[in-house]
Design a protein around this motif. Sequence first.
Motif, mmCIF file in Angstrom:
data_model
loop_
_atom_site.group_PDB
_atom_site.id
_atom_site.type_symbol
_atom_site.label_atom_id
_atom_site.label_comp_id
_atom_site.label_asym_id
_atom_site.label_seq_id
_atom_site.Cartn_x
_atom_site.Cartn_y
_atom_site.Cartn_z
ATOM 1 N N GLY A 8 9.922 21.299 -5.413
ATOM 2 C CA GLY A 8 9.510 20.808 -4.106
ATOM 3 C C GLY A 8 9.876 19.355 -3.878
ATOM 4 O O GLY A 8 10.521 18.712 -4.724
ATOM 5 N N SER A 9 9.448 18.858 -2.715
ATOM 6 C CA SER A 9 9.786 17.489 -2.307
ATOM 7 C C SER A 9 8.534 16.746 -1.848
ATOM 8 O O SER A 9 7.576 17.357 -1.366
ATOM 9 C CB SER A 9 10.800 17.512 -1.156
ATOM 10 N N LEU A 10 8.596 15.442 -1.990
ATOM 11 C CA LEU A 10 7.589 14.535 -1.448
ATOM 12 C C LEU A 10 8.294 13.277 -0.971
ATOM 13 O O LEU A 10 9.341 12.901 -1.524
ATOM 14 C CB LEU A 10 6.557 14.137 -2.515
ATOM 15 N N ARG A 11 7.708 12.636 0.028
ATOM 16 C CA ARG A 11 8.199 11.323 0.436
ATOM 17 C C ARG A 11 7.066 10.324 0.287
ATOM 18 O O ARG A 11 6.038 10.450 0.963
ATOM 19 C CB ARG A 11 8.721 11.325 1.870
ATOM 20 N N LEU A 12 7.266 9.356 -0.577
ATOM 21 C CA LEU A 12 6.299 8.285 -0.750
ATOM 22 C C LEU A 12 6.644 7.139 0.186
ATOM 23 O O LEU A 12 7.816 6.838 0.412
ATOM 24 C CB LEU A 12 6.309 7.783 -2.194
ATOM 25 N N SER A 13 5.589 6.516 0.708
ATOM 26 C CA SER A 13 5.771 5.369 1.587
ATOM 27 C C SER A 13 5.127 4.140 0.960
ATOM 28 O O SER A 13 4.130 4.239 0.242
ATOM 29 C CB SER A 13 5.134 5.632 2.951
ATOM 30 N N CYS A 14 5.705 2.995 1.256
ATOM 31 C CA CYS A 14 5.158 1.719 0.800
ATOM 32 C C CYS A 14 5.131 0.797 2.011
ATOM 33 O O CYS A 14 6.189 0.446 2.540
ATOM 34 C CB CYS A 14 6.023 1.143 -0.311
ATOM 35 N N ALA A 15 3.940 0.443 2.446
ATOM 36 C CA ALA A 15 3.779 -0.448 3.594
ATOM 37 C C ALA A 15 3.412 -1.828 3.095
ATOM 38 O O ALA A 15 2.500 -1.982 2.274
ATOM 39 C CB ALA A 15 2.705 0.089 4.522
ATOM 40 N N ALA A 16 4.128 -2.816 3.591
ATOM 41 C CA ALA A 16 3.883 -4.194 3.180
ATOM 42 C C ALA A 16 3.185 -4.958 4.286
ATOM 43 O O ALA A 16 3.597 -4.895 5.448
ATOM 44 C CB ALA A 16 5.194 -4.872 2.821
ATOM 45 N N SER A 17 2.130 -5.652 3.931
ATOM 46 C CA SER A 17 1.513 -6.610 4.847
ATOM 47 C C SER A 17 1.987 -7.987 4.422
ATOM 48 O O SER A 17 2.094 -8.275 3.245
ATOM 49 C CB SER A 17 -0.010 -6.523 4.782
ATOM 50 N N ASP B 40 18.151 6.788 -15.049
ATOM 51 C CA ASP B 40 18.971 7.967 -15.368
ATOM 52 C C ASP B 40 18.231 9.272 -15.111
ATOM 53 O O ASP B 40 18.837 10.272 -14.696
ATOM 54 C CB ASP B 40 19.417 7.903 -16.835
ATOM 55 N N PHE B 41 16.929 9.286 -15.332
ATOM 56 C CA PHE B 41 16.186 10.544 -15.190
ATOM 57 C C PHE B 41 16.096 11.000 -13.728
ATOM 58 O O PHE B 41 15.762 12.136 -13.453
ATOM 59 C CB PHE B 41 14.786 10.451 -15.806
ATOM 60 N N VAL B 42 16.407 10.101 -12.778
ATOM 61 C CA VAL B 42 16.386 10.501 -11.371
ATOM 62 C C VAL B 42 17.504 11.494 -11.088
ATOM 63 O O VAL B 42 17.321 12.460 -10.350
ATOM 64 C CB VAL B 42 16.501 9.257 -10.470
ATOM 65 N N ALA B 43 18.676 11.246 -11.658
ATOM 66 C CA ALA B 43 19.798 12.197 -11.600
ATOM 67 C C ALA B 43 20.087 12.694 -10.192
ATOM 68 O O ALA B 43 20.290 13.899 -9.972
ATOM 69 C CB ALA B 43 19.523 13.375 -12.542
ATOM 70 N N GLY B 44 20.096 11.794 -9.223
ATOM 71 C CA GLY B 44 20.480 12.150 -7.875
ATOM 72 C C GLY B 44 19.402 12.829 -7.047
ATOM 73 O O GLY B 44 19.657 13.266 -5.927
ATOM 74 N N ARG B 45 18.182 12.928 -7.577
ATOM 75 C CA ARG B 45 17.127 13.662 -6.881
ATOM 76 C C ARG B 45 16.320 12.790 -5.921
ATOM 77 O O ARG B 45 15.689 13.314 -4.995
ATOM 78 C CB ARG B 45 16.177 14.275 -7.920
ATOM 79 N N PHE B 46 16.293 11.477 -6.146
ATOM 80 C CA PHE B 46 15.464 10.570 -5.356
ATOM 81 C C PHE B 46 16.342 9.653 -4.522
ATOM 82 O O PHE B 46 17.458 9.293 -4.924
ATOM 83 C CB PHE B 46 14.599 9.692 -6.265
ATOM 84 N N LEU C 191 11.560 18.169 -7.515
ATOM 85 C CA LEU C 191 10.603 17.585 -8.443
ATOM 86 C C LEU C 191 10.351 18.505 -9.627
ATOM 87 O O LEU C 191 10.360 19.735 -9.499
ATOM 88 C CB LEU C 191 9.300 17.275 -7.709
ATOM 89 N N LYS C 192 10.108 17.877 -10.763
ATOM 90 C CA LYS C 192 9.878 18.586 -12.020
ATOM 91 C C LYS C 192 8.506 18.215 -12.563
ATOM 92 O O LYS C 192 7.974 17.142 -12.243
ATOM 93 C CB LYS C 192 10.955 18.189 -13.027
ATOM 94 N N VAL D 129 0.856 -1.184 0.000
ATOM 95 C CA VAL D 129 0.000 0.000 0.000
ATOM 96 C C VAL D 129 0.892 1.233 0.000
ATOM 97 O O VAL D 129 1.705 1.418 0.916
ATOM 98 C CB VAL D 129 -0.930 0.023 1.222
ATOM 99 N N GLU D 130 0.723 2.073 -1.019
ATOM 100 C CA GLU D 130 1.486 3.311 -1.116
ATOM 101 C C GLU D 130 0.713 4.466 -0.483
ATOM 102 O O GLU D 130 -0.514 4.460 -0.432
ATOM 103 C CB GLU D 130 1.782 3.678 -2.587
ATOM 104 N N SER D 131 1.449 5.462 -0.059
ATOM 105 C CA SER D 131 0.872 6.707 0.421
ATOM 106 C C SER D 131 1.897 7.813 0.237
ATOM 107 O O SER D 131 3.063 7.546 -0.066
ATOM 108 C CB SER D 131 0.457 6.598 1.894
ATOM 109 N N GLY D 132 1.440 9.051 0.409
ATOM 110 C CA GLY D 132 2.356 10.179 0.381
ATOM 111 C C GLY D 132 2.343 10.997 -0.888
ATOM 112 O O GLY D 132 3.044 12.004 -0.983
ATOM 113 N N GLY D 133 1.552 10.576 -1.865
ATOM 114 C CA GLY D 133 1.479 11.370 -3.085
ATOM 115 C C GLY D 133 0.712 12.662 -2.847
ATOM 116 O O GLY D 133 0.142 12.892 -1.784
ATOM 117 N N GLY D 134 0.707 13.519 -3.856
ATOM 118 C CA GLY D 134 -0.007 14.781 -3.736
ATOM 119 C C GLY D 134 0.444 15.772 -4.776
ATOM 120 O O GLY D 134 1.140 15.429 -5.736
ATOM 121 N N LEU D 135 0.038 17.017 -4.566
ATOM 122 C CA LEU D 135 0.378 18.124 -5.460
ATOM 123 C C LEU D 135 1.537 18.907 -4.858
ATOM 124 O O LEU D 135 1.484 19.280 -3.675
ATOM 125 C CB LEU D 135 -0.829 19.032 -5.647
#
Length: 121
Positions: A16-25, A61-67, A85-86, A5-11
């Motif tokens: 800016g920055s975001l942190r996405l989370s992935c919780a595993a059951s 390659d497109f991450v280029a050190g950002r993630f 983020l772009k 289950v992912e969470s943390g997305g948005g506008l």
Amino acid sequence: EVQLVESGGGLVQPGGSLRLSCAASGYIGRRYCMAWFRQAPGKEREEVVRMDIYDVARYADFVAGRFTFSRASAENAFYLQMNDLKPEDTAIYYCAALEYLGYCPSTPDVWGQGTQVTVSS
């Protein structure tokens, strides 16, 4: 059975920055390689990053050190920290698990439902 289950997305604004989370059951531990994929409107799903059972991450390659992809100490949660983020990062982001077979296979065994990331001013 493992579920993700992912969470943390948005506008977020460009830069800016975001942190996405992935919780595993179900137990992930060191049985699975983990990955993030994304799919933008009208485009094919692409891999963003994958991490093997030794926590070695390989980024597109497109991450280029950002993630940065990381594993929580409990080993059943994973994070994707996204900085600078772009607009072209706008996509649905999916967490995925790939059962380790002595190597990380190319095709995930388990997918999350996805979380929307929108980068716009």
